[in-house]
Scaffold this motif. Structure first.
Motif, PDB file in Angstrom:
ATOM      1  N   VAL A 165      14.338   0.084   2.859  1.00  0.00           N
ATOM      2  CA  VAL A 165      12.917  -0.159   3.140  1.00  0.00           C
ATOM      3  C   VAL A 165      12.229   1.135   3.544  1.00  0.00           C
ATOM      4  N   ILE A 166      12.854   1.884   4.447  1.00  0.00           N
ATOM      5  CA  ILE A 166      12.268   3.151   4.903  1.00  0.00           C
ATOM      6  C   ILE A 166      12.082   4.114   3.732  1.00  0.00           C
ATOM      7  N   HIS A 167      13.077   4.157   2.862  1.00  0.00           N
ATOM      8  CA  HIS A 167      12.990   5.049   1.704  1.00  0.00           C
ATOM      9  C   HIS A 167      11.872   4.624   0.756  1.00  0.00           C
ATOM     10  N   SER A 168      11.769   3.314   0.483  1.00  0.00           N
ATOM     11  CA  SER A 168      10.760   2.846  -0.471  1.00  0.00           C
ATOM     12  C   SER A 168       9.345   2.952   0.090  1.00  0.00           C
ATOM     13  N   ASP A 169       9.195   2.872   1.396  1.00  0.00           N
ATOM     14  CA  ASP A 169       7.864   3.016   1.992  1.00  0.00           C
ATOM     15  C   ASP A 169       7.317   4.435   1.838  1.00  0.00           C
ATOM     16  N   ASN A 170       8.222   5.418   1.805  1.00  0.00           N
ATOM     17  CA  ASN A 170       7.821   6.814   1.594  1.00  0.00           C
ATOM     18  C   ASN A 170       6.815   7.290   2.649  1.00  0.00           C
ATOM     19  N   ILE A 171       7.022   6.833   3.883  1.00  0.00           N
ATOM     20  CA  ILE A 171       6.188   7.314   4.993  1.00  0.00           C
ATOM     21  C   ILE A 171       6.870   8.490   5.678  1.00  0.00           C
ATOM     22  N   ILE A 172       8.149   8.331   5.995  1.00  0.00           N
ATOM     23  CA  ILE A 172       8.915   9.352   6.697  1.00  0.00           C
ATOM     24  C   ILE A 172       9.519  10.321   5.682  1.00  0.00           C
ATOM     25  N   PRO A 173       9.338  11.618   5.868  1.00  0.00           N
ATOM     26  CA  PRO A 173       9.910  12.597   4.923  1.00  0.00           C
ATOM     27  C   PRO A 173      11.433  12.519   4.896  1.00  0.00           C
ATOM     28  N   SER A 174      12.010  12.730   3.722  1.00  0.00           N
ATOM     29  CA  SER A 174      13.465  12.658   3.577  1.00  0.00           C
ATOM     30  C   SER A 174      14.160  13.730   4.412  1.00  0.00           C
ATOM     31  N   ARG A 175      13.484  14.855   4.670  1.00  0.00           N
ATOM     32  CA  ARG A 175      14.126  15.909   5.462  1.00  0.00           C
ATOM     33  C   ARG A 175      14.265  15.516   6.929  1.00  0.00           C
ATOM     34  N   TRP A 176      13.515  14.498   7.365  1.00  0.00           N
ATOM     35  CA  TRP A 176      13.725  13.965   8.709  1.00  0.00           C
ATOM     36  C   TRP A 176      15.009  13.139   8.747  1.00  0.00           C
ATOM     37  N   LEU A 177      15.279  12.410   7.666  1.00  0.00           N
ATOM     38  CA  LEU A 177      16.387  11.456   7.649  1.00  0.00           C
ATOM     39  C   LEU A 177      17.714  12.114   7.315  1.00  0.00           C
ATOM     40  N   TYR A 227       0.827  -1.207   0.000  1.00  0.00           N
ATOM     41  CA  TYR A 227       0.000   0.000   0.000  1.00  0.00           C
ATOM     42  C   TYR A 227       0.861   1.257   0.000  1.00  0.00           C
ATOM     43  N   PHE A 228       1.844   1.311   0.900  1.00  0.00           N
ATOM     44  CA  PHE A 228       2.638   2.530   1.014  1.00  0.00           C
ATOM     45  C   PHE A 228       3.578   2.703  -0.179  1.00  0.00           C
ATOM     46  N   GLN A 229       4.113   1.610  -0.695  1.00  0.00           N
ATOM     47  CA  GLN A 229       5.003   1.730  -1.841  1.00  0.00           C
ATOM     48  C   GLN A 229       4.252   2.073  -3.128  1.00  0.00           C
ATOM     49  N   SER A 230       2.934   1.869  -3.119  1.00  0.00           N
ATOM     50  CA  SER A 230       2.130   2.243  -4.283  1.00  0.00           C
ATOM     51  C   SER A 230       2.006   3.757  -4.420  1.00  0.00           C
ATOM     52  N   ARG A 231       2.406   4.471  -3.371  1.00  0.00           N
ATOM     53  CA  ARG A 231       2.343   5.931  -3.401  1.00  0.00           C
ATOM     54  C   ARG A 231       3.631   6.534  -3.986  1.00  0.00           C
ATOM     55  N   LYS A 232       4.425   5.740  -4.637  1.00  0.00           N
ATOM     56  CA  LYS A 232       5.702   6.218  -5.171  1.00  0.00           C
ATOM     57  C   LYS A 232       5.488   7.434  -6.068  1.00  0.00           C
ATOM     58  N   GLY A 233       6.308   8.439  -5.872  1.00  0.00           N
ATOM     59  CA  GLY A 233       6.191   9.661  -6.647  1.00  0.00           C
ATOM     60  C   GLY A 233       5.372  10.733  -5.949  1.00  0.00           C
ATOM     61  N   GLN A 234       4.612  10.349  -4.932  1.00  0.00           N
ATOM     62  CA  GLN A 234       3.835  11.315  -4.171  1.00  0.00           C
ATOM     63  C   GLN A 234       4.661  11.833  -2.995  1.00  0.00           C
ATOM     64  N   GLU A 235       4.135  12.816  -2.311  1.00  0.00           N
ATOM     65  CA  GLU A 235       4.798  13.324  -1.118  1.00  0.00           C
ATOM     66  C   GLU A 235       4.822  12.248  -0.044  1.00  0.00           C
ATOM     67  N   ALA A 236       5.769  12.344   0.881  1.00  0.00           N
ATOM     68  CA  ALA A 236       5.835  11.388   1.991  1.00  0.00           C
ATOM     69  C   ALA A 236       4.504  11.403   2.740  1.00  0.00           C
ATOM     70  N   PHE A 237       4.085  10.230   3.176  1.00  0.00           N
ATOM     71  CA  PHE A 237       2.753  10.126   3.784  1.00  0.00           C
ATOM     72  C   PHE A 237       2.591  11.080   4.962  1.00  0.00           C
ATOM     73  N   LEU A 238       3.614  11.217   5.793  1.00  0.00           N
ATOM     74  CA  LEU A 238       3.506  12.077   6.973  1.00  0.00           C
ATOM     75  C   LEU A 238       3.450  13.556   6.602  1.00  0.00           C
ATOM     76  N   ASP A 239       3.775  13.887   5.372  1.00  0.00           N
ATOM     77  CA  ASP A 239       3.635  15.263   4.901  1.00  0.00           C
ATOM     78  C   ASP A 239       2.239  15.529   4.351  1.00  0.00           C
ATOM     79  N   SER A 240       1.463  14.478   4.133  1.00  0.00           N
ATOM     80  CA  SER A 240       0.118  14.638   3.584  1.00  0.00           C
ATOM     81  C   SER A 240      -0.860  15.011   4.688  1.00  0.00           C
ATOM     82  N   SER A 241      -2.029  15.481   4.287  1.00  0.00           N
ATOM     83  CA  SER A 241      -3.054  15.828   5.275  1.00  0.00           C
ATOM     84  C   SER A 241      -3.514  14.601   6.043  1.00  0.00           C
TER      85      SER A 241
END
Length: 518
Positions: A311-323, A271-285
């Motif tokens: 894995v963390i990068h591909s899940d795209n849950i945590i914003p890259s600016r956190w990491l 589910y989370f990797q299907s959001r590839k190309g979108q903003e990180a999930f935690l950045d979304s509303s």
């Protein structure tokens, strides 16, 4: 004529009594003579007292006054039901006492309507609580305790509340823990809240994952408390916390999904990797509600293995600016350790002299000795990891890659837990060749009962160790009260993180991940 009838009338009873006494005397002699002929079991049965419960006053009061409403002087109406009750008994409740003794209009009335807004209170709970005013004991099932606590809180019955607290503490388990926690917050019951938090800190990663429906019930605020706790029993390493959070987040976003953890984790990842190309999930509303819980992750301990980072990068849950700042900090510390500048335990003496004597302010911070770290810093910054030990015997495991080349082997034999700095030449992992490495360690051990409650535990102080290559140290001797299976929780600290301050850095804190604004 009267005298003729009086004599026989008096003499007959006397003669009869003598006859009866003679007969009894003869029978007693026969009984005494035949005692040896009586079956011993019958004789014992004849001389064993029989306990019979008479109708007690308390039972009579409860049955006659409460259940039958005899001599009632007030009718209480609640949730559409009438109770014929008595003001003298209701006065035990401060709620009713103030109603009947003050200036309230109900004090002079014989019919009282109680408006109940709390959805937790039901008729069964009212029956138990009102009935308790007429008796000195009551029977309560754990399944009924929340409505009864709610009703007892309404009527301010401290005795009932105390009993509910004890029942809830004794019956905290995977089925009740979240409900009890929410109830304790709603009604201000700190003892139950503490018991639930302690249960969850031990079982969140070791057992709660097997019950997805109950895991889903954990609110974002409660999850934030648990993930941020230094006393959380982390099974394996900190990456397990991230995996748990990802699964929990998937359950939150899919309230109708059913299944087990082994099936749900691939679904969550898909589910989370299907959001590839979108903003990180935690950045979304949609992710705003969950930022605080993920912000409690100890990110410096999640970026020490390339597979975990992928894995963390591909899940795209945590914003890259956190990491980014965390990875920058880790790389900087690794360089200092690799070049022998930072041994994980002491300041650079030359620059320390310049700083103290000459008053120079240098552009980057120095690592401190772990033993100089405060207790709060240790608990906040340490790596959490753990292990489940099912049976007594010899157990040995290895943790690598989490302390910049410090490879440790844990050994549990004969109830002695030892730590050894592994330094074998045939190990494929990159090892630090420094003669001595320093670290802080704390161990917490727990054994659980059938409800997964801690029945015995043992915790060490924070231990400061200095391990040479291949050196071993006994951390703790297990208490004899600890029964297998055991849960072992470790806190490690080797490198003390600090605010980034070297040239070109962004100055973002690496230890406590900032919670981004929406």
């Amino acid at each position: 004529m009267g005298s003729n009838w009086s004599s026989p009338a008096i003499e007959y009873p006397i003669r009869l009594s003598k006859s009866i006494l003679g007969t009894i005397g003869r029978k007693r002699k026969r009984d005494e003579e035949s005692d040896d002929e009586v079956d011993p079991m019958i004789n014992e049965a004849m001389h064993t007292p029989k306990r019979k419960m008479l109708v007690t006053t308390a039972h009579y009061i409860y049955q006659t006054l409460f259940k039958e409403g005899i001599n009632s002087d007030v009718t209480v109406v609640a949730l559409g039901k009438e109770w014929k009750l008595h003001k003298v008994y209701l006065a035990q409740s401060p709620y009713f006492n103030s109603m009947f003794s003050g200036s309230w209009k109900e004090s002079m009335e014989s019919h009282v309507n109680i408006q109940i807004e709390d959805p937790n209170i039901n008729l069964d709970a009212l029956f138990v609580v009102l009935g308790s005013l007429y008796r000195d004991e009551f029977v309560l099932k754990p399944a009924e305790v929340v409505p009864v606590l709610a009703a007892a809180t309404l009527f301010q019955l401290d005795g009932i509340i105390t009993e509910c607290i004890e029942i809830m503490k004794d019956s905290t388990n995977v089925q009740t823990v979240v409900s009890y926690y929410n109830t304790s917050c709603q009604y201000g019951v700190p003892l139950v809240k503490e018991a639930c938090l302690n249960w969850l800190k031990v079982n969140l990663l070791s057992n709660m994952m097997d019950f997805p429906k109950k895991l889903r019930d954990i609110s974002p605020s409660l999850m934030s408390l648990l993930v941020g706790s230094p006393d959380l029993f982390v099974m394996q390493t900190e990456f397990s916390v991230y995996i748990m959070l990802k699964f929990w987040l998937f359950l939150q976003l899919h309230p109708t999904w059913e299944g087990n953890f082994s099936d749900g984790l691939p679904e969550a990842q898909k589910y989370f990797q299907s959001r590839k190309g979108q903003e990180a999930f935690l950045d979304s509303s949609a992710g705003e509600l969950y930022r605080k819980a993920f912000g409690k992750l100890r990110l410096p301990h999640l970026v020490n293995h390339h597979i975990d980072l992928e894995v963390i990068h591909s899940d795209n849950i945590i914003p890259s600016r956190w990491l980014g700042p965390v990875i920058e900090q880790q790389w900087y510390q690794m360089l200092r350790i690799d070049q022998g500048v930072d041994k994980g335990h002491q300041k650079d003496e030359f620059y320390s002299i310049l700083q103290v004597v000459a008053g120079l302010k240098l552009p980057f911070p120095f690592s401190r000795r772990p033993k100089e770290v405060s207790s709060a810093e240790f608990l906040e910054e340490s790596l959490r990891c753990g292990r489940t030990i099912l049976t007594e015997g010899h157990h040995c495991w290895r943790w690598t890659g989490f302390n910049f080349g410090l490879d440790v082997i844990m050994n549990l034999t004969n109830r002695k837990l030892k730590i050894r700095r592994n330094h074998r030449a045939d190990c494929t992992a990159l090892l630090s060749h420094q003669p001595s490495r320093h670290l802080l360690i704390r161990v917490t051990i727990a054994s659980l009962d059938g409800q997964l409650q801690v029945v015995s535990s043992q915790k060490t102080d924070v231990i400061s160790l200095s391990l040479g290559q291949g050196e071993e140290f006994k951390v703790v001797q297990l208490d004899y009260k600890l029964k297998f299976p055991l849960l072992l929780s470790f806190n490690f600290l080797v490198v003390v993180s600090s605010k980034l301050g070297f040239p070109g850095s962004s100055g973002v804190e690496a230890v406590v991940t900032p919670e981004p604004s929406s």
